[in-house]
Motif scaffolding. Structure first.
Motif, PDB file in Angstrom:
ATOM      1  N   LYS A  13       3.168  -7.797 -43.217  1.00  0.00           N
ATOM      2  CA  LYS A  13       3.820  -6.531 -42.884  1.00  0.00           C
ATOM      3  C   LYS A  13       3.447  -6.185 -41.447  1.00  0.00           C
ATOM      4  O   LYS A  13       2.340  -6.453 -41.012  1.00  0.00           O
ATOM      5  CB  LYS A  13       3.330  -5.461 -43.856  1.00  0.00           C
ATOM      6  CG  LYS A  13       4.029  -4.145 -43.744  1.00  0.00           C
ATOM      7  CD  LYS A  13       3.731  -3.211 -44.904  1.00  0.00           C
ATOM      8  CE  LYS A  13       2.272  -2.950 -45.101  1.00  0.00           C
ATOM      9  NZ  LYS A  13       2.001  -1.839 -46.026  1.00  0.00           N
ATOM     10  N   SER A  14       4.350  -5.576 -40.733  1.00  0.00           N
ATOM     11  CA  SER A  14       4.092  -5.183 -39.358  1.00  0.00           C
ATOM     12  C   SER A  14       2.919  -4.207 -39.273  1.00  0.00           C
ATOM     13  O   SER A  14       2.774  -3.321 -40.114  1.00  0.00           O
ATOM     14  CB  SER A  14       5.333  -4.518 -38.764  1.00  0.00           C
ATOM     15  OG  SER A  14       5.035  -3.933 -37.510  1.00  0.00           O
ATOM     16  N   SER A  15       2.114  -4.365 -38.245  1.00  0.00           N
ATOM     17  CA  SER A  15       1.008  -3.430 -38.017  1.00  0.00           C
ATOM     18  C   SER A  15       1.537  -2.043 -37.662  1.00  0.00           C
ATOM     19  O   SER A  15       0.827  -1.055 -37.790  1.00  0.00           O
ATOM     20  CB  SER A  15       0.089  -3.953 -36.917  1.00  0.00           C
ATOM     21  OG  SER A  15       0.808  -4.096 -35.707  1.00  0.00           O
ATOM     22  N   TYR A  16       2.798  -1.951 -37.250  1.00  0.00           N
ATOM     23  CA  TYR A  16       3.408  -0.666 -36.925  1.00  0.00           C
ATOM     24  C   TYR A  16       3.804   0.102 -38.183  1.00  0.00           C
ATOM     25  O   TYR A  16       4.160   1.260 -38.117  1.00  0.00           O
ATOM     26  CB  TYR A  16       4.642  -0.858 -36.038  1.00  0.00           C
ATOM     27  CG  TYR A  16       4.314  -1.351 -34.661  1.00  0.00           C
ATOM     28  CD1 TYR A  16       3.758  -0.499 -33.708  1.00  0.00           C
ATOM     29  CD2 TYR A  16       4.542  -2.664 -34.303  1.00  0.00           C
ATOM     30  CE1 TYR A  16       3.448  -0.946 -32.442  1.00  0.00           C
ATOM     31  CE2 TYR A  16       4.234  -3.128 -33.042  1.00  0.00           C
ATOM     32  CZ  TYR A  16       3.692  -2.258 -32.113  1.00  0.00           C
ATOM     33  OH  TYR A  16       3.383  -2.709 -30.864  1.00  0.00           O
ATOM     34  N   SER A  17       3.758  -0.545 -39.331  1.00  0.00           N
ATOM     35  CA  SER A  17       4.180   0.094 -40.576  1.00  0.00           C
ATOM     36  C   SER A  17       3.176   1.110 -41.088  1.00  0.00           C
ATOM     37  O   SER A  17       3.530   1.971 -41.872  1.00  0.00           O
ATOM     38  CB  SER A  17       4.395  -0.959 -41.660  1.00  0.00           C
ATOM     39  OG  SER A  17       5.425  -1.828 -41.295  1.00  0.00           O
ATOM     40  N   SER A  22       7.579   2.342 -47.313  1.00  0.00           N
ATOM     41  CA  SER A  22       8.885   1.768 -46.970  1.00  0.00           C
ATOM     42  C   SER A  22       8.745   0.780 -45.832  1.00  0.00           C
ATOM     43  O   SER A  22       8.936   1.134 -44.669  1.00  0.00           O
ATOM     44  CB  SER A  22       9.860   2.879 -46.592  1.00  0.00           C
ATOM     45  OG  SER A  22       9.994   3.778 -47.652  1.00  0.00           O
ATOM     46  N   CYS A  23       8.433  -0.459 -46.169  1.00  0.00           N
ATOM     47  CA  CYS A  23       8.207  -1.467 -45.147  1.00  0.00           C
ATOM     48  C   CYS A  23       8.970  -2.744 -45.470  1.00  0.00           C
ATOM     49  O   CYS A  23       9.286  -3.025 -46.619  1.00  0.00           O
ATOM     50  CB  CYS A  23       6.722  -1.809 -45.067  1.00  0.00           C
ATOM     51  SG  CYS A  23       5.686  -0.387 -44.731  1.00  0.00           S
ATOM     52  N   GLU A  25       8.617  -6.852 -45.179  1.00  0.00           N
ATOM     53  CA  GLU A  25       7.656  -7.924 -44.989  1.00  0.00           C
ATOM     54  C   GLU A  25       8.418  -9.178 -44.594  1.00  0.00           C
ATOM     55  O   GLU A  25       9.568  -9.367 -44.990  1.00  0.00           O
ATOM     56  CB  GLU A  25       6.880  -8.195 -46.282  1.00  0.00           C
ATOM     57  CG  GLU A  25       6.009  -7.036 -46.704  1.00  0.00           C
ATOM     58  CD  GLU A  25       5.290  -7.299 -48.007  1.00  0.00           C
ATOM     59  OE1 GLU A  25       4.093  -6.979 -48.071  1.00  0.00           O
ATOM     60  OE2 GLU A  25       5.923  -7.796 -48.956  1.00  0.00           O
ATOM     61  N   THR A  35      12.686 -12.298 -45.520  1.00  0.00           N
ATOM     62  CA  THR A  35      12.388 -10.867 -45.466  1.00  0.00           C
ATOM     63  C   THR A  35      12.514 -10.288 -46.864  1.00  0.00           C
ATOM     64  O   THR A  35      13.322 -10.751 -47.678  1.00  0.00           O
ATOM     65  CB  THR A  35      13.347 -10.111 -44.522  1.00  0.00           C
ATOM     66  OG1 THR A  35      14.673 -10.237 -45.013  1.00  0.00           O
ATOM     67  CG2 THR A  35      13.261 -10.638 -43.104  1.00  0.00           C
ATOM     68  N   ASP A  37      11.581  -6.350 -49.257  1.00  0.00           N
ATOM     69  CA  ASP A  37      11.141  -4.959 -49.317  1.00  0.00           C
ATOM     70  C   ASP A  37       9.726  -4.953 -49.901  1.00  0.00           C
ATOM     71  O   ASP A  37       9.503  -5.456 -51.003  1.00  0.00           O
ATOM     72  CB  ASP A  37      12.096  -4.169 -50.204  1.00  0.00           C
ATOM     73  CG  ASP A  37      11.772  -2.692 -50.288  1.00  0.00           C
ATOM     74  OD1 ASP A  37      10.676  -2.276 -49.864  1.00  0.00           O
ATOM     75  OD2 ASP A  37      12.623  -1.947 -50.798  1.00  0.00           O
ATOM     76  N   SER A  38       8.771  -4.366 -49.199  1.00  0.00           N
ATOM     77  CA  SER A  38       7.383  -4.368 -49.670  1.00  0.00           C
ATOM     78  C   SER A  38       7.203  -3.611 -50.984  1.00  0.00           C
ATOM     79  O   SER A  38       6.269  -3.870 -51.725  1.00  0.00           O
ATOM     80  CB  SER A  38       6.446  -3.790 -48.603  1.00  0.00           C
ATOM     81  OG  SER A  38       6.754  -2.435 -48.357  1.00  0.00           O
TER      82      SER A  38
END
Length: 61
Positions: A13-17, A22-23, A25, A35, A37-38
């Motif tokens: 997952k992005s470190s910006y998340s 709601s992320c 992956e 890709t 949905d987390s």
């Protein structure tokens, strides 16, 4: 292309998340980027060719 699962894929997952629920992956799979949905790790997975993913990322900059 839509797949389900991909057990064992190195999902990240992005470190910006942050810690939000709601992320998106991503995971490298062969010559594609998967890709998902987390919130639903066993749900559908979308695969994008690496060149398409790179183009997408460049368009974000």
């Amino acid at each position: 292309m839509q797949e389900t699962g991909l057990p064992g894929a190195p999902w990240r997952k992005s470190s910006y998340s942050g810690n939000g629920p709601s992320c998106v992956e991503i995971a490298p799979v062969n010559n594609a980027i998967a890709t998902r949905d987390s919130k639903n790790p066993t749900g559908p997975v979308l695969l994008f060719p690496e060149v398409s993913w790179s183009t997408f990322l460049r368009s974000l900059r």
